[in-house]
Design an enzyme around this catalytic site. Structure first.
Site, PDB file in Angstrom:
ATOM      1  N   GLY A  42     -14.698 -14.950 -29.369  1.00 26.69           N
ATOM      2  CA  GLY A  42     -13.959 -15.699 -30.291  1.00 26.69           C
ATOM      3  C   GLY A  42     -13.163 -14.940 -31.051  1.00 26.69           C
ATOM      4  O   GLY A  42     -12.277 -15.709 -32.636  1.00 26.69           O
ATOM      5  N   THR A  43     -12.874 -13.389 -30.715  1.00 22.68           N
ATOM      6  CA  THR A  43     -12.083 -12.703 -31.512  1.00 22.68           C
ATOM      7  C   THR A  43     -10.192 -13.024 -31.584  1.00 22.68           C
ATOM      8  O   THR A  43      -8.905 -12.340 -32.506  1.00 22.68           O
ATOM      9  CB  THR A  43     -12.549 -11.282 -31.676  1.00 22.68           C
ATOM     10  OG1 THR A  43     -11.675 -10.778 -29.645  1.00 22.68           O
ATOM     11  CG2 THR A  43     -13.695 -10.895 -31.504  1.00 22.68           C
ATOM     12  N   GLU A  81     -40.972 -15.557 -47.839  1.00 28.57           N
ATOM     13  CA  GLU A  81     -39.963 -15.626 -48.106  1.00 28.57           C
ATOM     14  C   GLU A  81     -39.263 -14.823 -49.605  1.00 28.57           C
ATOM     15  O   GLU A  81     -39.004 -13.881 -49.718  1.00 28.57           O
ATOM     16  CB  GLU A  81     -38.631 -17.185 -48.936  1.00 28.57           C
ATOM     17  CG  GLU A  81     -38.728 -18.010 -47.056  1.00 28.57           C
ATOM     18  CD  GLU A  81     -38.656 -17.021 -46.057  1.00 28.57           C
ATOM     19  OE1 GLU A  81     -37.437 -15.968 -46.297  1.00 28.57           O
ATOM     20  OE2 GLU A  81     -38.758 -17.498 -44.729  1.00 28.57           O
ATOM     21  N   THR A  89      -7.265 -14.646 -25.950  1.00 32.05           N
ATOM     22  CA  THR A  89      -6.984 -16.082 -25.694  1.00 32.05           C
ATOM     23  C   THR A  89      -6.122 -16.536 -26.656  1.00 32.05           C
ATOM     24  O   THR A  89      -4.881 -17.119 -26.511  1.00 32.05           O
ATOM     25  CB  THR A  89      -7.275 -17.231 -25.355  1.00 32.05           C
ATOM     26  OG1 THR A  89      -8.352 -16.981 -24.934  1.00 32.05           O
ATOM     27  CG2 THR A  89      -7.344 -18.233 -24.441  1.00 32.05           C
TER      28      THR A  89
END
Length: 657
Positions: free
Chosen positions: A248-249, A469, A252
């Site tokens: 995803g960097t 939490e 392409t």
């Protein structure tokens, strides 16, 4: 001179293009015409169908009137065909209406019978009753339907051939249809060709961030546009470049921008397109790809996900059988730097698993350059947001730098997804523009999952989740090197029943104290459950998993254990993927396990100590969380006080507080 140009106005078909008019009457039309002729011959050559009558009708209306010329008994058909005298045919209206006349060869009627013996007996008695019929010729025979026999043989064969042709065409289209789609072109390359006539709208302006990697890629295009600039001093144009980086960097995307910017042919192909079920197809496609590229040089060949064929040889567990990937890789290595020169052909490849590639593929002379495309930094993310938010209708309060700070560790594809999700969320709320809160909701949606407020949670479980939490939030607020807290929620998202949202610090290196503080923060939820309720639950499963993995990394990879020492058992080359033995002895494994257990236990005790010292503040945070379901850093600052450290962990001087 005029006579020599008299053919200039004639229209000749372009070279290499088939005449569509002739193509219509080829191929399957030939078989259709032949089949129509055979069916027509069968239809028109068949005699008119005879009329069926019973024995009693035959005896009373035909035999008694002496109208029978001949009787043919069909033994294998269970019937007797009746041939009338020609002059008697026109007296039968039924026969005339069916087209029979004096020239018809017959039979005109047929009489079905049960058994041959019974029919012969009935005929003999009738001839005795009507002596004038005694001279009727009676014959015996069998009938054969030649067309049915032929069809019964040809039809299964034709069906088998049709199925075989269908599957072969499907395989050829899916496997190697680039050379024309036929089965004999399965070894042809199906690389997509982009040239200056192709309408590719992506350019380098659409690639934001990562200026260094972008500059390297732009230089490759410059090599092909003006090679003299680089070769006049004796230098050579690089033969190949490998784009390496996480998914995803934008690897392409950079290749697409090259296809849009370069004025030379651009061949695009995936690594998996070379591998096929047929032996030798991969190597054949490599040869065909480079053959096409050489004919169109100068050009660029882009192979996406090259790890599909570039995996290190000898590392595949194929039990010694023939490996099609290795054959394809061998051919690729030969084509990239063999005896034949590939002048003007530049190879560009992309992968996110460079550690498993064959060393022969990575050497200089094949891939001269390795361009690392890393996750974008803060300034890069801001530029990427500007690109992806350009087509959106934005509100006036959108701050690109704020969005970039909220998305540490996001890739370019993640940021594109954030922009799209924010637009969908705004449209779902019937807004006229995408607002700041829509982007924050989109980030929460991508990181944590979809809110699940319909999930039924019992009050006791809800209280446990809130204190759990709140334990994370309180411990992280009190630790110097913990990530800055953004908000805490007990609204279920995805598989999580609650979550604490942090803004990770973008560090290039991480110290041991920072890792230990993060581990204490992760274990704060389990510690809070034990202190408040005196028991533990399964809610800390993910926390324990993260703490354990981090402790093992500190001991066996980063060398942060005194007992194990400054040793790292991590293999960054990926050569030990298929080894079934550990790189250390059993005794060392026991020491590692002991060190990990001691490290996690110490962090857990430290978390319990912090919560015990700030028990009242922890309770206030938990009660506020039960009341509001979501609290932010401002609420923690009001309860626990302002943190005496900056976001980088630096101590704030008293005059700055």
């Amino acid at each position: 001179m005029a006579e020599n140009n008299k053919h200039d106005n004639f229209d000749f078909p372009p070279v290499g293009r088939k005449n569509n008019r002739n193509q219509r009457f080829g191929g399957y039309w030939t078989y259709i015409i032949i089949a129509a002729i055979l069916i027509g011959y069968q239809f028109f050559s068949m005699p008119t169908n005879p009329e069926r009558i019973s024995w009693q009708e035959f005896k009373t209306n035909i035999l008694a009137k002496d109208e029978v010329k001949e009787i043919l008994i069909v033994r294998n058909g269970g019937k007797a065909n009746i041939f009338l005298k020609p002059e008697k045919i026109e007296t039968h209206d039924k026969l005339v209406s069916k087209g029979f006349n004096q020239k018809s060869t017959g039979p005109q009627y047929y009489v079905p019978f049960g058994t041959l013996e019974q029919f012969e007996k009935n005929l003999e008695e009738a001839q005795k009753e009507y002596p004038e019929t005694a001279d009727i010729h009676v014959d015996y025979g069998d009938e054969y339907n030649w067309w049915a026999d032929i069809i019964s043989i040809i039809l299964p064969l034709a069906l088998f051939v049709g199925i075989w042709v269908f599957f072969m065409r499907r395989m050829s289209k899916n496997a190697g249809g680039g050379g024309g789609g036929g089965i004999f072109n399965v070894g042809k390359s199906n690389a997509k060709l982009f040239d200056k006539e192709s309408n590719i709208k992506i350019t380098f302006k659409d690639v934001a961030g990562l200026a260094e990697a972008k500059q390297e890629v732009e230089e490759i295009v410059s090599f092909l546009k003006s090679p003299d600039k680089y070769t006049k001093l004796g230098g050579k144009i690089p033969k190949g470049a490998l784009l390496v980086g996480p998914p995803g960097t934008g690897k392409t995307l950079m290749a697409k921008a090259m296809a849009g910017e370069a004025n030379v042919p651009f061949f695009s192909m995936s690594g998996s397109d070379f591998v096929e079920m047929f032996v030798g197809v991969g190597a054949s496609r490599v040869r065909d790809l480079f053959k096409q590229a050489k004919s169109k040089a100068p050009c660029i060949i882009f192979i996406d996900e090259i790890d599909a064929i570039g995996r290190a040889r000898g590392k595949n567990p194929n039990m010694g059988s023939n490996d099609e990937r290795e054959n394809t890789l061998n051919q690729l290595l030969t084509e990239m730097d063999g005896f034949e020169t590939n002048s003007g052909v530049i190879i560009l490849a992309a992968t996110n698993r460079a550690d498993i590639l064959d060393s022969a593929l990575l050497r200089a002379g094949r891939f001269d350059r390795q361009i690392y495309v890393d996750l974008p930094e803060l300034k890069d993310r801001e530029d990427i947001f500007k690109v992806h938010l350009k087509p959106l209708k934005l509100a006036e309060d959108i701050d690109y730098s704020f969005l970039a700070k909220q998305t540490p560790g996001f890739s370019g594809a993640d940021i594109a997804n954030v922009a799209n999700e924010a637009a969908l969320i705004a449209a779902r709320k019937n807004k006229s523009a995408v607002e700041k809160q829509d982007f924050l909701d989109a980030i929460d949606r991508i990181v944590g999952g979809l809110e699940n407020r319909s999930k039924v949670i019992k009050p006791g479980e809800r209280k446990t989740i809130a204190y759990h939490e709140a334990g994370h939030a309180t411990v992280s607020w009190l630790l110097r090197h913990a990530h800055p807290l953004l908000k805490v929620t007990i609204v279920p998202r995805g598989k999580a029943l609650g979550a604490a949202w942090y803004l990770p610090q973008e560090r290039q290196i991480t110290t041991k104290d920072q890792l230990l503080d993060q581990m204490v923060s992760v274990l704060g939820g389990r510690a809070a459950e034990e202190i408040v309720f005196g028991e533990i639950s399964t809610g800390a499963q993910n926390d324990l998993e993260r703490a354990t993995k981090q402790a093992y990394a500190m001991v066996s990879i980063y060398g942060m254990s005194d007992k194990v020492g400054m040793l790292s058992y991590y293999d960054s080359t990926g050569q030990s993927d298929f080894n079934f033995t550990k790189p250390y002895s059993e005794k060392t494994a026991e020491i590692i396990d002991e060190e990990v257990k001691a490290m996690v236990s110490a962090a857990y005790e430290r978390a319990k100590q912090l919560l015990s010292e700030h028990k009242d503040q922890h309770r206030q945070v938990a009660e506020l969380l039960i009341e509001r379901e979501v609290i932010f850093s401002d609420d923690l600052e009001r309860i626990l006080g302002k943190r005496p450290w900056t976001e980088d962990g630096e101590t704030i001087q008293p005059e700055e507080l």
